[in-house]
Design an enzyme around this catalytic site. Structure first.
Site, mmCIF file in Angstrom:
data_model
loop_
_atom_site.group_PDB
_atom_site.id
_atom_site.type_symbol
_atom_site.label_atom_id
_atom_site.label_comp_id
_atom_site.label_asym_id
_atom_site.label_seq_id
_atom_site.Cartn_x
_atom_site.Cartn_y
_atom_site.Cartn_z
ATOM 1 N N GLU A 93 24.668 36.685 49.460
ATOM 2 C CA GLU A 93 25.819 35.861 49.847
ATOM 3 C C GLU A 93 25.445 34.858 50.935
ATOM 4 O O GLU A 93 25.959 34.893 52.057
ATOM 5 C CB GLU A 93 26.970 36.753 50.335
ATOM 6 C CG GLU A 93 27.479 37.671 49.252
ATOM 7 C CD GLU A 93 28.787 38.381 49.588
ATOM 8 O OE1 GLU A 93 29.515 38.734 48.661
ATOM 9 O OE2 GLU A 93 29.065 38.600 50.774
ATOM 10 N N GLU A 98 27.951 41.765 42.053
ATOM 11 C CA GLU A 98 28.936 42.554 42.798
ATOM 12 C C GLU A 98 30.319 42.282 42.226
ATOM 13 O O GLU A 98 30.687 41.118 42.031
ATOM 14 C CB GLU A 98 28.985 42.161 44.285
ATOM 15 C CG GLU A 98 27.833 42.657 45.096
ATOM 16 C CD GLU A 98 28.015 42.389 46.589
ATOM 17 O OE1 GLU A 98 29.159 42.419 47.076
ATOM 18 O OE2 GLU A 98 26.986 42.139 47.244
HETATM 19 C C1 BG6 Z 1 30.078 41.574 49.819
HETATM 20 C C2 BG6 Z 1 28.828 42.127 50.388
HETATM 21 O O1 BG6 Z 1 30.539 40.663 50.767
HETATM 22 O O2 BG6 Z 1 31.181 42.373 49.603
HETATM 23 C C3 BG6 Z 1 28.760 43.632 50.446
HETATM 24 O O3 BG6 Z 1 27.673 41.603 49.791
HETATM 25 C C4 BG6 Z 1 30.144 44.172 50.753
HETATM 26 O O4 BG6 Z 1 27.793 43.979 51.391
HETATM 27 C C5 BG6 Z 1 31.070 43.792 49.618
HETATM 28 O O5 BG6 Z 1 30.157 45.542 50.977
HETATM 29 C C6 BG6 Z 1 32.473 44.356 49.719
HETATM 30 O O6 BG6 Z 1 33.016 44.072 50.953
HETATM 31 P P1 BG6 Z 1 33.606 45.214 51.881
HETATM 32 O O7 BG6 Z 1 34.024 44.524 53.118
HETATM 33 O O8 BG6 Z 1 34.749 45.793 51.139
HETATM 34 O O9 BG6 Z 1 32.506 46.182 52.080
#
Ligand code: BG6
Length: 476
Positions: A179, A372
């Site tokens: 990211e 993701e």
């Molecule tokens: C992304 C990241 O921003 O979102 C992860 O690459 C992160 O590291 C994921 O865990 C989900 O966000 P959060 O704040 O729910 O953990």
């Protein structure tokens, strides 16, 4: 039609959110270790509040996380049971170079990942490795100011040289920076940037971004030199912006907001700074120091594929009366009246994934990889410790259907899909364990209590079936 025959199904994690073992095996301290849970977390990850070491008033969940450092064999066996074709994980930089600027790497750290990759291959799982998932050795922050210093490029290059050579034949899919656009929103967590009083933050962020972009191009070059089989991707925190209304000003503002994020990927994928960004930086008085050869490096070493995270779409408005906001991945958005939100206020928008995929594919015409996606939710195990997470299955099924539509109906070329936090882990945004994404439940709470025992949720068997049918069967 359908998805590619060799579609890379799997799950994703990041070292600092799951490994723990922050001081084991010779590992050095990193920015991601010292971001505590609680109300100070956000100002710290935003670079506004200084936290360069542990103190007694805070709890630091990444120190132990879910202790994957000592449980990785058990965890990878479960991923294998689900039928994963790939497992996205990140290397903790400070395991390989504890300080970051040493000449020689730490053998114990190198061996740890070698063993882990071999474990993946036992189950036919191809590792997908993020070289930097938000982490930066603390020594590089204290001595050089992290990515605002040009010297970082050399330290990152050393890291890449070492890991590409050591893991040749074990790893062929690489992402340079997780990211990368998060440098604008979470600069300490994303790039180790802490701002001194009165510092021009925009100047520091874009200079640091330039260093990361050059480092990413160098990594891409070395990866291809070391092994032509290597494929390197960039990684964007994606999520299309909708204009709140069809008022032309709203539409234009949405385009500008998208460009703020696309800027990084435009450089990594097209190989040059886009005209709109040069103009914007000029208007804002930001001057990026470049060296001879930088622009050629960027031009000649573009990425092979575009990877991204997608959790939500976002909304912008130019109307001050439209001011109801809701949380999102690190930064908030105007609330979309047509969408439901998660327990953390993130807007749930499967069609937005299809829109995002189309925008990215139209723009870059390179294969995409969703690395993701998922639902952070509170899971309540029943008296037998079983979590019936139908809400997670519903979220994932709807997003996978939208993903398939983008491939089958719109012709987007998609390499794979890795669901975020395939095993419960520490939240990057909040530091909570309570915010769970996994198919595998881990007995651990926000305060660090729990046995760390792993157990399968209902979504475990569901995802296994999805993978076995190559996405054809999304039914519960
Ligand atoms: C992304 C990241 O921003 O979102 C992860 O690459 C992160 O590291 C994921 O865990 C989900 O966000 P959060 O704040 O729910 O953990």
């Amino acid at each position: 039609m359908g998805l590619r025959k060799d579609f890379l199904w799997g799950g994703a994690t990041a070292a600092n959110q799951c490994e723990g073992g922050y001081n084991k095996g010779g590992r050095g301290l990193a920015n991601v270790d010292v971001v505590p849970i609680g109300e100070d977390r956000f100002p710290i990850i935003a670079g506004k509040q200084k936290m360069f070491d542990f103190d007694d008033e805070h709890f630091y969940p990444a120190k132990e996380a879910i202790d994957m450092y000592d449980h990785y064999k058990e965890d990878i066996a479960l991923f294998g049971e689900m039928g994963f074709k790939t497992y996205r994980l990140s290397i903790a930089w400070s395991r390989i170079f504890p300080m970051g600027d040493e000449a020689e790497p730490n053998e114990e750290g190198l061996q740890f990942y070698e063993d882990l990759f071999k474990e993946c291959h036992k189950y036919g799982i191809e590792p997908l490795v993020t070289i930097t998932h938000f982490d930066c050795p603390m020594h590089l922050i204290e001595k050089y100011g992290a990515w605002r210093s040009r010297e970082m490029i050399g330290f990152y290059e050393n890291l890449c040289n070492v890991i590409f050579r050591r893991y040749k034949g074990l790893v062929k899919y690489w992402l340079t920076f997780n990211e990368i656009n998060m440098i604008l929103h979470a600069p300490f967590m994303g790039a180790g940037l802490y701002f001194e009083e009165g510092e021009n933050e925009e100047q520091a962020k874009y200079q640091a971004a330039h260093h990361e972009l050059v480092a990413s191009a160098i990594a891409t070059r070395i990866a291809h030199e070391v092994d032509p089989e290597n494929q390197v991707g960039c990684m964007l925190a994606a999520g299309h912006y909708y204009p709140y209304s069809c008022k032309p000003e709203d539409v234009f503002k949405a385009q500008e907001a998208d460009r703020e994020n696309y800027f990084f990927i435009d450089v990594q994928s097209r190989g040059e700074y886009p005209a709109y960004a040069l103009k914007k930086l000029e208007r804002e008085g930001v001057t990026i120091q470049m060296e001879d050869g930088d622009l050629e490096l960027l031009k000649e070493n573009t990425v092979d594929f575009i990877s991204f995270s997608y959790y939500s779409s976002r909304v912008v408005s130019t109307d001050p009366k439209v001011n109801e906001t809701t949380s999102g991945n690190i930064f908030a958005s105007v609330k979309n009246p047509y969408l439901e939100v998660s327990e953390w206020g993130w807007q749930i928008d499967p069609l937005g994934l299809r829109t995002t995929m189309n925008s990215l594919y139209d723009r870059y015409q390179k294969p995409l990889f969703i690395v993701e996606n998922g639902l952070g939710a509170i899971d309540e195990p029943d008296e037998n410790g079983y979590v019936a997470d139908d809400y997670r299955i519903d979220y994932l099924a709807a997003h996978l259907q939208a993903m398939k539509d983008a491939v089958e109906l719109d012709g987007v070329d998609l390499m794979g899909y890795t669901s975020w936090g395939c095993i419960d882990l520490v939240s990057a945004g909040t530091g909570e364990m309570k915010k769970r994404y996994g198919f595998i439940y881990v007995d651990r709470d926000n305060e660090g209590n729990g046995t760390l025992a792993r157990s399968k949720k209902k979504s475990f068997d569901w995802y296994k079936k999805v993978i076995a049918s190559n996405g054809e069967d999304l039914s519960v």
